[in-house]
Design an enzyme around this catalytic site. Sequence first.
Site, short mmCIF file in Angstrom:
data_model
loop_
_atom_site.label_atom_id
_atom_site.label_comp_id
_atom_site.label_asym_id
_atom_site.label_seq_id
_atom_site.Cartn_x
_atom_site.Cartn_y
_atom_site.Cartn_z
N ARG A 197 -98.64 61.53 -9.43
CA ARG A 197 -99.63 61.47 -10.53
C ARG A 197 -100.99 62.02 -10.09
NH1 ARG A 197 -103.31 57.45 -12.31
NH2 ARG A 197 -103.78 57.72 -14.52
N TYR A 216 -107.06 46.43 -18.95
CA TYR A 216 -108.12 47.05 -18.14
C TYR A 216 -108.76 48.21 -18.92
CZ TYR A 216 -110.05 50.09 -14.45
OH TYR A 216 -110.86 50.91 -13.70
P1 NAI Z 1 -113.58 48.00 -6.05
O1 NAI Z 1 -112.68 46.92 -6.52
O2 NAI Z 1 -113.36 48.56 -4.70
O3 NAI Z 1 -115.10 47.51 -6.15
C1 NAI Z 1 -115.58 46.72 -7.20
C2 NAI Z 1 -116.73 45.91 -6.66
O4 NAI Z 1 -117.25 45.10 -7.73
C3 NAI Z 1 -116.32 44.95 -5.52
O5 NAI Z 1 -117.14 45.13 -4.39
C4 NAI Z 1 -116.51 43.57 -6.11
O6 NAI Z 1 -116.93 42.60 -5.18
C5 NAI Z 1 -117.58 43.85 -7.18
N1 NAI Z 1 -117.55 42.81 -8.22
C6 NAI Z 1 -116.45 42.37 -8.90
N2 NAI Z 1 -116.80 41.40 -9.75
C7 NAI Z 1 -118.13 41.22 -9.61
C8 NAI Z 1 -119.06 40.36 -10.23
N3 NAI Z 1 -118.69 39.45 -11.14
N4 NAI Z 1 -120.36 40.46 -9.87
C9 NAI Z 1 -120.76 41.36 -8.94
N5 NAI Z 1 -119.91 42.21 -8.31
C10 NAI Z 1 -118.61 42.14 -8.65
O7 NAI Z 1 -113.51 49.16 -7.16
P2 NAI Z 1 -113.81 50.71 -6.97
O8 NAI Z 1 -112.53 51.41 -6.71
O9 NAI Z 1 -114.94 50.92 -6.05
O10 NAI Z 1 -114.25 51.11 -8.47
C11 NAI Z 1 -115.59 51.02 -8.88
C12 NAI Z 1 -115.64 51.13 -10.40
O11 NAI Z 1 -115.04 52.34 -10.81
C13 NAI Z 1 -114.88 50.01 -11.11
O12 NAI Z 1 -115.61 49.63 -12.26
C14 NAI Z 1 -113.57 50.65 -11.50
O13 NAI Z 1 -113.01 50.04 -12.65
C15 NAI Z 1 -114.00 52.09 -11.74
N6 NAI Z 1 -112.90 53.03 -11.52
C16 NAI Z 1 -112.41 53.25 -10.26
C17 NAI Z 1 -111.39 54.14 -10.05
C18 NAI Z 1 -110.89 54.45 -8.67
O14 NAI Z 1 -110.07 55.39 -8.53
N7 NAI Z 1 -111.34 53.75 -7.62
C19 NAI Z 1 -110.73 54.83 -11.17
C20 NAI Z 1 -111.30 54.53 -12.46
C21 NAI Z 1 -112.36 53.66 -12.61
#
Ligand code: NAI
Length: 273
Positions: free
Chosen positions: A176, A138
């Site tokens: 953490r 990741y």
């Molecule tokens: P989440 O998993 O809740 O949301 C990700 C969204 O991306 C989902 O709604 C999903 O349907 C959409 N998605 C996935 N694959 C897709 C595709 N092929 N096409 C279109 N949409 C797609 O994740 P969250 O927590 O909202 O995180 C958002 C971003 O921030 C991510 O990139 C994550 O890696 C990054 N991030 C989040 C952290 C956290 O604490 N929540 C920490 C570090 C980074």
Amino acid sequence: MTRLDGEWLLTGAAGQIGGILRTGLRSVVQGLRLLDIKPLTADSSSERVYRLDLQDLTGLTEAMAGVQGVIHLAGIADEADFRDLTEVNIVGTYHVFEAARRANVGRVIFASSNHVTGFYPTGVPVGPDMAVRPDGFYGVSKAAGEAVARLYADKFGLEVACLRIGSCLPRPTEPRHRHTWLSPRDATAAFVAAMAAPDLRYTTFYAVSANELGWWDHEPGRALGYHPSESAECHPPGSTWEPATDSVQGGVLATPAYTLDRQRPIRAKFTRS
Ligand code: NAI
């Protein structure tokens, strides 16, 4: 309060941080285009929804026509099979930047992760100029996303900010998080700072709250106008926990099992009889 002209497009709008920003940006931008592979419904005339896969470069380019900027959140937000992370987080991020170039979008904010540097020991202060040390595939996928982001800034002149997000949750839930917590309010503030910063070319900063035990340099965020206002210590029982006992900053994600347990078996294609 910051007010920005025009519409912004939010990828991953159906996700956790997408929901936070959808609410938090309502009074900041004139309009939001909400994009996700999952269905979404517009709540007002200032919202438009796009149900798209990141693999659809043409659809992404059309969805970005006329927007001021893009916030790219969509992706796999945890350790996963390397090939899935490659397709969604690396190829998908390339598609977002390429669509932004084709649609003449000025600015892209990329949701990167603290797991890009998760293999630094817990005692070491870390800043965005230090070499990446991903703690899993990741983290590798986010480091690659940052490299794509940098290329589009250097080669094609896009204004780009990469936010290495900490642990974005309503409140800290494990030791953490005394070091890594990002409150929803500070998350919005971090993205707004990146959206509004004048003279942005390319920058990377850690989007984390003002945690007293934080590991990451706040200065690059401050330089951009991000001033976090919350701390994990203010949320009981956070302050009573012992600080994290992990040896490296990525915590459980950095263990071999966390990565290996999430890989699909590789088919033996080339076996000889
Ligand atoms: P989440 O998993 O809740 O949301 C990700 C969204 O991306 C989902 O709604 C999903 O349907 C959409 N998605 C996935 N694959 C897709 C595709 N092929 N096409 C279109 N949409 C797609 O994740 P969250 O927590 O909202 O995180 C958002 C971003 O921030 C991510 O990139 C994550 O890696 C990054 N991030 C989040 C952290 C956290 O604490 N929540 C920490 C570090 C980074």
